[in-house]
Write a protein that holds these residues in place. Structure first.
Motif, PDB file in Angstrom:
ATOM      1  N   LYS A   1      20.248   0.450  -5.554  1.00  0.00           N
ATOM      2  CA  LYS A   1      20.526  -0.020  -6.901  1.00  0.00           C
ATOM      3  C   LYS A   1      19.184   0.030  -7.746  1.00  0.00           C
ATOM      4  CE  LYS A   1      25.217  -1.683  -7.687  1.00  0.00           C
ATOM      5  NZ  LYS A   1      25.777  -3.204  -8.034  1.00  0.00           N
ATOM      6  N   THR A   2      18.110  -0.610  -6.761  1.00  0.00           N
ATOM      7  CA  THR A   2      16.719  -1.022  -7.400  1.00  0.00           C
ATOM      8  C   THR A   2      15.945   0.125  -7.257  1.00  0.00           C
ATOM      9  OG1 THR A   2      17.074  -3.184  -6.449  1.00  0.00           O
ATOM     10  CG2 THR A   2      15.162  -3.079  -7.546  1.00  0.00           C
ATOM     11  N   GLY A   3      16.487   1.335  -6.527  1.00  0.00           N
ATOM     12  CA  GLY A   3      15.564   2.419  -6.489  1.00  0.00           C
ATOM     13  C   GLY A   3      14.642   2.556  -5.125  1.00  0.00           C
ATOM     14  N   CYS A   4      15.040   1.664  -4.158  1.00  0.00           N
ATOM     15  CA  CYS A   4      14.469   1.773  -2.882  1.00  0.00           C
ATOM     16  C   CYS A   4      14.813   2.895  -2.072  1.00  0.00           C
ATOM     17  CB  CYS A   4      14.551   0.595  -2.008  1.00  0.00           C
ATOM     18  SG  CYS A   4      14.114  -1.048  -2.924  1.00  0.00           S
ATOM     19  N   ASP A   5      14.088   3.374  -1.377  1.00  0.00           N
ATOM     20  CA  ASP A   5      14.355   4.489  -0.397  1.00  0.00           C
ATOM     21  C   ASP A   5      15.173   4.013   0.886  1.00  0.00           C
ATOM     22  OD1 ASP A   5      14.211   6.665   1.681  1.00  0.00           O
ATOM     23  OD2 ASP A   5      12.294   7.388   1.027  1.00  0.00           O
ATOM     24  N   VAL A   6      16.357   4.194   0.862  1.00  0.00           N
ATOM     25  CA  VAL A   6      17.288   3.815   1.901  1.00  0.00           C
ATOM     26  C   VAL A   6      17.979   4.485   2.819  1.00  0.00           C
ATOM     27  CG1 VAL A   6      18.884   1.935   2.443  1.00  0.00           C
ATOM     28  CG2 VAL A   6      17.566   1.450   0.409  1.00  0.00           C
ATOM     29  N   THR A   7      17.734   4.286   4.182  1.00  0.00           N
ATOM     30  CA  THR A   7      18.489   5.180   5.281  1.00  0.00           C
ATOM     31  C   THR A   7      19.564   4.114   5.902  1.00  0.00           C
ATOM     32  OG1 THR A   7      16.686   6.363   5.444  1.00  0.00           O
ATOM     33  CG2 THR A   7      18.262   6.614   7.054  1.00  0.00           C
ATOM     34  N   VAL A   8      20.679   4.499   6.023  1.00  0.00           N
ATOM     35  CA  VAL A   8      21.773   3.613   6.571  1.00  0.00           C
ATOM     36  C   VAL A   8      22.339   4.040   7.727  1.00  0.00           C
ATOM     37  CG1 VAL A   8      22.400   2.787   4.343  1.00  0.00           C
ATOM     38  CG2 VAL A   8      23.532   4.548   5.186  1.00  0.00           C
TER      39      VAL A   8
ATOM     40  N   THR B   1      15.146   3.715  12.865  1.00  0.00           N
ATOM     41  CA  THR B   1      14.048   3.132  12.777  1.00  0.00           C
ATOM     42  C   THR B   1      12.896   4.064  13.095  1.00  0.00           C
ATOM     43  OG1 THR B   1      14.502   2.724  15.129  1.00  0.00           O
ATOM     44  CG2 THR B   1      14.759   0.926  13.863  1.00  0.00           C
ATOM     45  N   ALA B   2      13.201   5.105  13.544  1.00  0.00           N
ATOM     46  CA  ALA B   2      12.031   6.269  13.663  1.00  0.00           C
ATOM     47  C   ALA B   2      11.813   6.636  12.218  1.00  0.00           C
ATOM     48  CB  ALA B   2      12.745   7.440  14.726  1.00  0.00           C
ATOM     49  N   ALA B   3      12.846   6.835  11.462  1.00  0.00           N
ATOM     50  CA  ALA B   3      12.536   7.607  10.101  1.00  0.00           C
ATOM     51  C   ALA B   3      11.808   6.489   9.092  1.00  0.00           C
ATOM     52  CB  ALA B   3      13.596   8.188   9.579  1.00  0.00           C
ATOM     53  N   CYS B   4      12.165   5.237   9.463  1.00  0.00           N
ATOM     54  CA  CYS B   4      11.947   4.243   8.393  1.00  0.00           C
ATOM     55  C   CYS B   4      10.739   3.400   8.676  1.00  0.00           C
ATOM     56  CB  CYS B   4      12.997   3.350   8.073  1.00  0.00           C
ATOM     57  SG  CYS B   4      14.327   4.347   7.599  1.00  0.00           S
ATOM     58  N   ASP B   5       9.885   2.876   7.526  1.00  0.00           N
ATOM     59  CA  ASP B   5       8.969   1.750   7.840  1.00  0.00           C
ATOM     60  C   ASP B   5       9.276   0.540   8.117  1.00  0.00           C
ATOM     61  OD1 ASP B   5       6.827   3.641   6.795  1.00  0.00           O
ATOM     62  OD2 ASP B   5       7.444   3.293   4.990  1.00  0.00           O
ATOM     63  N   VAL B   6      10.525   0.037   7.503  1.00  0.00           N
ATOM     64  CA  VAL B   6      11.057  -1.354   7.907  1.00  0.00           C
ATOM     65  C   VAL B   6      12.402  -1.110   7.944  1.00  0.00           C
ATOM     66  CG1 VAL B   6      11.418  -3.433   6.808  1.00  0.00           C
ATOM     67  CG2 VAL B   6       9.118  -2.715   6.696  1.00  0.00           C
ATOM     68  N   THR B   7      12.981  -1.703   8.981  1.00  0.00           N
ATOM     69  CA  THR B   7      14.739  -1.831   9.175  1.00  0.00           C
ATOM     70  C   THR B   7      15.208  -3.119   9.356  1.00  0.00           C
ATOM     71  OG1 THR B   7      14.341   0.439  10.381  1.00  0.00           O
ATOM     72  CG2 THR B   7      16.242  -0.872  10.487  1.00  0.00           C
ATOM     73  N   PHE B   8      16.268  -3.213   8.482  1.00  0.00           N
ATOM     74  CA  PHE B   8      17.039  -4.294   8.237  1.00  0.00           C
ATOM     75  C   PHE B   8      18.096  -4.168   9.131  1.00  0.00           C
ATOM     76  CE2 PHE B   8      14.565  -4.646   4.490  1.00  0.00           C
ATOM     77  CZ  PHE B   8      14.241  -6.110   4.456  1.00  0.00           C
TER      78      PHE B   8
ATOM     79  N   ASP C   1      -0.614   2.121   0.623  1.00  0.00           N
ATOM     80  CA  ASP C   1      -1.680   2.601   0.290  1.00  0.00           C
ATOM     81  C   ASP C   1      -1.855   4.171  -0.378  1.00  0.00           C
ATOM     82  OD1 ASP C   1      -2.710   0.270   0.333  1.00  0.00           O
ATOM     83  OD2 ASP C   1      -3.975   0.428   2.058  1.00  0.00           O
ATOM     84  N   ASP C   2      -1.183   4.904   0.602  1.00  0.00           N
ATOM     85  CA  ASP C   2      -1.076   6.418   0.212  1.00  0.00           C
ATOM     86  C   ASP C   2      -0.366   6.763  -1.164  1.00  0.00           C
ATOM     87  OD1 ASP C   2       1.382   6.211   1.442  1.00  0.00           O
ATOM     88  OD2 ASP C   2       0.872   7.443   2.745  1.00  0.00           O
ATOM     89  N   GLY C   3       0.360   5.834  -1.648  1.00  0.00           N
ATOM     90  CA  GLY C   3       1.087   6.093  -2.778  1.00  0.00           C
ATOM     91  C   GLY C   3       2.534   6.253  -3.018  1.00  0.00           C
ATOM     92  N   SER C   4       2.827   6.544  -1.286  1.00  0.00           N
ATOM     93  CA  SER C   4       4.406   6.943  -1.067  1.00  0.00           C
ATOM     94  C   SER C   4       5.129   5.406  -0.906  1.00  0.00           C
ATOM     95  CB  SER C   4       4.696   7.692   0.026  1.00  0.00           C
ATOM     96  OG  SER C   4       3.902   6.915   1.288  1.00  0.00           O
ATOM     97  N   PRO C   5       6.319   5.327  -1.332  1.00  0.00           N
ATOM     98  CA  PRO C   5       7.097   4.152  -1.191  1.00  0.00           C
ATOM     99  C   PRO C   5       7.213   3.705   0.142  1.00  0.00           C
ATOM    100  CG  PRO C   5       8.571   5.786  -1.848  1.00  0.00           C
ATOM    101  CD  PRO C   5       7.295   6.479  -1.984  1.00  0.00           C
ATOM    102  N   ILE C   6       7.585   2.553   0.386  1.00  0.00           N
ATOM    103  CA  ILE C   6       7.729   2.133   1.770  1.00  0.00           C
ATOM    104  C   ILE C   6       9.592   2.323   2.132  1.00  0.00           C
ATOM    105  CG2 ILE C   6       8.513   0.040   3.255  1.00  0.00           C
ATOM    106  CD1 ILE C   6       6.073  -1.529   2.234  1.00  0.00           C
ATOM    107  N   THR C   7       9.517   3.052   3.272  1.00  0.00           N
ATOM    108  CA  THR C   7      10.950   3.417   3.474  1.00  0.00           C
ATOM    109  C   THR C   7      11.557   2.484   4.250  1.00  0.00           C
ATOM    110  OG1 THR C   7      10.087   4.386   5.399  1.00  0.00           O
ATOM    111  CG2 THR C   7      10.341   6.000   3.532  1.00  0.00           C
ATOM    112  N   VAL C   8      13.249   2.128   3.710  1.00  0.00           N
ATOM    113  CA  VAL C   8      13.817   1.105   4.317  1.00  0.00           C
ATOM    114  C   VAL C   8      14.967   1.451   5.120  1.00  0.00           C
ATOM    115  CG1 VAL C   8      15.277  -1.135   3.773  1.00  0.00           C
ATOM    116  CG2 VAL C   8      13.114  -0.429   2.289  1.00  0.00           C
ATOM    117  N   GLY C   9      15.296   1.034   6.128  1.00  0.00           N
ATOM    118  CA  GLY C   9      16.442   1.228   7.079  1.00  0.00           C
ATOM    119  C   GLY C   9      17.517   0.020   6.980  1.00  0.00           C
ATOM    120  N   PHE C  10      18.844   0.345   7.018  1.00  0.00           N
ATOM    121  CA  PHE C  10      19.571  -0.751   7.182  1.00  0.00           C
ATOM    122  C   PHE C  10      20.764  -0.366   8.281  1.00  0.00           C
ATOM    123  CE2 PHE C  10      22.030  -4.164   5.885  1.00  0.00           C
ATOM    124  CZ  PHE C  10      21.433  -4.946   5.066  1.00  0.00           C
TER     125      PHE C  10
END
Lengths: 307, 307, 307, 307
Positions: free
Chosen positions: A38-45, A71-78, A13-22
C-alpha cells in the motif's frame, strides 16, 4: 495519513527503489506485506500455499514460486514463519532463501524463534556473503494490520539501518539490540513479565468476586491508575465471563515462561514470581486449556466444581 | 479548566452552600483541601499541628481548634489521617469528630484503614444519627495536587451522592462499592496486584541485565506494548540505577500484601503469585529497606555482594 | 517395662504422693490420663460430658464435678482441651481452674493454643499465686495411647521439674523452652515444616505416577534413604489410593501454616516454601477437603476431571 | 557378617564363577569394587588414571588397560562414571566397553546420568547382542563403603536377576523399575523431594532462631517425631553453625531440581513447591555457594549482612 509514510520509501544510489521480498503470508505476514504494498514498495511474495498470495498480487505484488527465486530477485527479504522448524526450512531447505542470497543482499527474519535457531539461520545467510537481521515482533493480528507492531531487532547494524523505513511502515517502534540472539531474549523477557502479570490479575479478579465485589469494577478501577495496562482492559471483561477467545494460545505462553526460566537458570537469576506463575500455566494445561487464550490461566485458581 | 469544575459547587435547598470540614493536613490532606478551597468551597480545617493550617487559612479557609468543633460547624467533614490509630482517635477520641456530629450531617473518611477500623468508626458516627462514607484513595502526592485521585467509596449511598461534586474536584474517578468495608477491600486487592507486578517487573529488569541487554531498553519496550503500565515507566529508570526515592514505602506495600493474603485466606482463595511476591517484600525488609520506595523490592532478587 | 516408669512416681516431703488433676478427656486426654492411672498415680478427673470419665473411674480415678474442685483438691493439674476457646473457659471461666488454684499448686496446659491465649491463661493462674507451664504435645492418638508423646514446655522451670515424672509417663521426650509462648512457637514451626514436607511428597507421588512409575515404589524407595520420615511411610500408601482417613484435619494444618507464616512475618523471616505450601492447603480447602486428613493436600495438585 | 553375603556368590551352569568387570574407581567406584573383592568375587578393574587401581589390585583384583579389554574378559561389567559425558565415552568411545561386548554378556551402568544418555548407551550395548541395566544409586561415600547403597534399576530383567547377588553385596536395597530411563527418573524425583525438604527445613531453622528459640533444639524436636528424617539429624547441627562441608554439591542438587522440573513440565504436572525451592538453590548459586554442600541453601534465606 499513510501519505506521510509513503515519503519514507527507499531508493538506492542509482535511483532505483529497493526491491523487497516477503516469505510467509499467514495471519501476521499477510497484513505486514500488504502495508508495504500500500505504501508503494516493490514487493515480491511467496507462500507455501500459493493461494494466499493472490490477494496481494491483485494489490500489485509480484510472485515467485520459491524462496530462492524471491531472494535472488530482491535486495532485501523479510520472512514471517510460524515456528522455528518452518523458519529453518524456508531459509536453509532445498530451493530455500539462502540459495538466492549473496553479497549486497539482506535477510530479515521477523518470525519468533529461539536464539539457537536464529543463530543457525544467521550462520547460513552470512556464509553466502549476505547480511542478517533477526527482528521478532511484539504484537498480534490487529497491530499487524494497523502497522503498530514493535520490532526487537539484532544482527547486522547496517542492514538494520537499510530496512528502517520498512520497519516504520509495518510498526510503530523498533529496537536494535546488538548481536543475534538478543532479539529473541528480549521477547522472552517481555512475555515472561506478561505471563506473571496475567496470573496476578487473575488472583485479583477471583479474590474480588469471592469477597463480594464486582470484578468488572476491579477491571475499571485498575484501568484508572498506575497499574493500568492495555492487556487488563482488553482481557478483563471476557475473563470475568469465563470466556477466553484465543489471541495468544496458553500453551505458547507457558512455553515462553519455560524458556525464560531456562534463560534465568543459565545466568543464575532468581525468578520466583515467574516460577510460581509457570506452575499455574501448567495447571491450566492439565485442565485441557492449552489452546485457549492465555488469560484462561485464571481457571487454574478456581476451586473444583462442587459435587 | 478548573472553571468547569467550579460549576459543580453545591448549594442546599435554602440557597446556602454546603459547608465542608477537613481534618488532617498532611502530604495528602493539604493539597486535597487546597483544591476544594481554590474551587470556591466553604472549607473549615483542623490539624493536630496547627501551623500546617496556616497556608490554607491564608487562601481563605476557616479554622477550628478541634475535630468536634469542625464537625459541629460543617455539613460534611472529610478526614485524611495517616493510619488506623489516628483515624480512630480523631473520629472517636476526646473532642473527636463524633461529638460534633448529628442527624443531617455526613462524615467521609478518605484515610486508608482496614475494614475493621472503618466499621468501628462507621458505627460511632451513625450512632450519632449522621451518615458515613469510607472513601480510601488510590494515588499519591502528585495526583492529590493535580486533582487526579481515585476514590473507592462505600457506606451511605445518599452521602455519596451529596459529596460527589467534592470528590470530582479532588479526583478524576470515583466508585461506589456498597457496604462499609468494601472500599478498604478493593484498595487492598489493587495494591496486591501492584505488589506482584512490581516484583515481576524486577525479575525482568535483572534478567535482561544478566543476559547482556540494557534494562533501560526493556523499560522502553514494555512501555510500547500491551503490558505497558504507568508505574513501570515511572519507576523503571530509577530502579535501573538502584535508586528508590520513597513515594510509597516498602513496609506499607508489604503490609498491604499481608492484609490481602489474609483477606484471601478468609475466603479460601488461592493466591500463589501474591504469596511469592510477599516473600520478596519480606526479604527486602530484612535487608533494611522498609522505608525505601516499594520498588526497592528488586534488591531482594540480587545476589549478595562478593566478599 | 512400665514397672521402670513406676519407680519415677513422686512423693512430696511429707511422704504423701503428689495428687494429679486431669481436665478434658477427649481423644488425647483419655489415654494420657489412663497412662497416669495405670502407673499408680493419684488422679482426679473432670470432663464437660461426665460419661467420658466413667472408664477412668472404673480404673481407679477420683472424680470432681468442676475444674475448680479438681484444682482445689490436687497439687498439680493437667488440662487437655480442644481449642483456645475451651482452654480459656476451663481455666478462667465460672468455677474454672483458676478459682481453685493458689500458692504451691501448679497448672500444666497441654492443649495446643496460640501464644497469646497461653499468655492470658498464664497471667490468670500466676495471679492466684500458683505456677504455670504450657506444654503442647507433638503426636496424635496412637502416641498418646503408647506413652510416646513429645512435650514442648515453657513457663515455670520449677513446675517443669516437679512434673517431669508425669511427662515421662505420658511421653517419650520433653523439652523446656523458656518463657511462656515458646512452646506454642516451637510447635508451629514443627508443623510448618511438616506441612511443606507433605506438599512436596505429594508432588513426588503424582510426578512418579505421571511418568509411569509406581508411586508405591517411590514410597518404598524414600523409606530406605536419607529423606525417610515416618510420616511418609504412614501416609504414602493411602495417599496413592486417594484415601485420607483423618488423623490431623487439613483445616488445622492450614491454620498452623497460616499462624507460622504470621510468626515469620513478625520477624521478617522469608519462608517462600511454606508460603507456596500454604496456597496448596488453601486450594485443598476450596475443594471441600477441610475435614479430610492433611495428606489430602495432594488433591490440590491433580488436574480437574475431564468433562 | 560378610560371610553370609559370601554365600550369595554366583556360579554359572558349568561350575565356574561369574567374572565381574568394574570401570571407574572414583569416590564411589572404589569402595563398591572393594566390597565385591572382599566377598570373594572375581573382579577385573580399569580406571582412566591407572594408579587408582593399585589398592584394589593389591587386594586381589585383576587389571586390564581399556574398557574394551575388561568387557571382553568378563561376564558382567559395572560402570561408575562421574557424569553423562564420561559414561558415554567409556561405553561407546574408542576401545570402549561396547567393543568388547557381545551375546551372553551384561553391562550395568551405576552412574547417575539422564534418561536420554542412558537410552543412548543402552542402544549401543544391545546392538552388540549384550544385555543392559541402568542402575543409578541413591547414597554417597559412606553408604558405598558400608555396602548400604540403594539401586534404582531398569532395563533387561534377566540381567537384573543375574546381578542381584552383586547388588546385594554393594547395597542394602534394590528396585527394578521397568524400561531404561525409569531408574534415572526415579532418582530425579527422590532428589526433587530431598531438595524441597532441605529448603523447608532451612526455613524452620532460621525462623526458630529469629523468634528466640535454639535451632539445635528444633533439630532435636524434629528428630523425635513423624517428620524425622536422617538427613535432618545429619545436616542440622552444622547448618546451625553455618558450616556446609560438601557431601552433595549444591550445584548438583540445583541441576537435579531443574531436570525434575523439566520432567514435570513434560507431563504437565504442577510442582509449585519444587519450583519455589529451585529458586532458592539459584539464589544460593548466585551467592557463590555452588560447590558447598546443598544444605547451604539456607544462606539464600538469610538477610544481607548489615552495612
Amino acid at each position: 495519513m499513510r501519505l506521510l509514510v509513503l515519503k519514507q520509501c527507499v531508493w538506492i544510489d542509482d535511483g532505483s527503489p529497493i526491491t523487497v521480498g516477503f516469505l510467509g503470508l499467514g495471519i501476521m505476514g499477510s497484513p505486514m506485506a500488504l502495508n508495504l504494498i500500500k505504501t508503494g514498495c516493490d514487493v515480491t511474495v511467496w507462500n507455501r500455499t500459493k493461494s494466499k498470495c493472490d490477494p496481494l498480487i491483485s494489490m500489485g505484488a509480484k510472485y515467485k514460486p520459491s524462496p530462492e527465486e524471491v531472494t535472488a530477485a530482491c535486495d532485501v527479504t523479510f520472512a514471517m514463519l510460524a515456528d522455528p522448524e518452518s523458519a529453518m526450512e524456508v531459509a536453509c531447505g532445498k530451493h530455500g532463501a539462502v540459495s538466492g542470497m549473496g553479497p549486497g543482499k539482506g535477510y530479515v527474519d521477523v518470525s519468533t524463534v529461539d536464539g539457537g535457531t536464529s543463530k543457525l539461520i544467521s550462520g547460513h545467510i552470512k556464509a553466502s556473503g549476505a547480511s542478517f537481521l533477526e527482528a521478532p515482533v511484539s504484537g498480534s493480528k490487529k497491530p499487524a494490520e494497523d502497522g503498530q507492531l514493535i520490532f526487537l531487532t539484532a544482527g547486522d547494524k547496517s542492514l538494520y539501518e537499510t530496512v528502517t523505513p520498512f520497519l516504520d511502515i509495518m510498526g510503530k517502534s523498533r529496537f536494535y539490540l546488538g548481536e543475534v540472539g538478543n532479539g529473541a531474549a528480549m521477547k522472552l523477557i517481555v512475555n515472561m513479565i506478561m505471563g506473571s502479570m496475567m496470573a496476578t490479575f487473575s488472583e485479583g479478579l477471583l479474590l474480588s468476586e469471592k469477597v463480594g465485589l464486582d470484578p468488572n469494577v476491579l477491571v475499571e478501577v485498575v484501568s484508572k491508575g498506575a497499574i493500568s495496562a492495555p492487556m487488563y482492559a482488553m482481557k478483563g471483561p471476557s475473563m470475568v465471563k469465563s470466556l477466553y477467545p484465543t489471541a495468544f494460545p496458553l500453551k505458547h505462553q507457558q512455553k515462553d515462561m519455560r524458556l525464560a526460566l531456562g534463560l534465568a537458570e543459565s545466568v543464575s537469576q532468581p525468578t520466583p514470581i515467574s516460577a510460581a506463575a509457570n506452575e499455574l500455566y501448567k495447571v491450566a494445561k492439565s485442565h485441557g486449556l492449552s489452546d485457549s487464550d492465555f488469560s484462561a490461566v485464571i481457571e487454574a485458581l478456581k476451586g473444583k466444581v462442587q459435587s
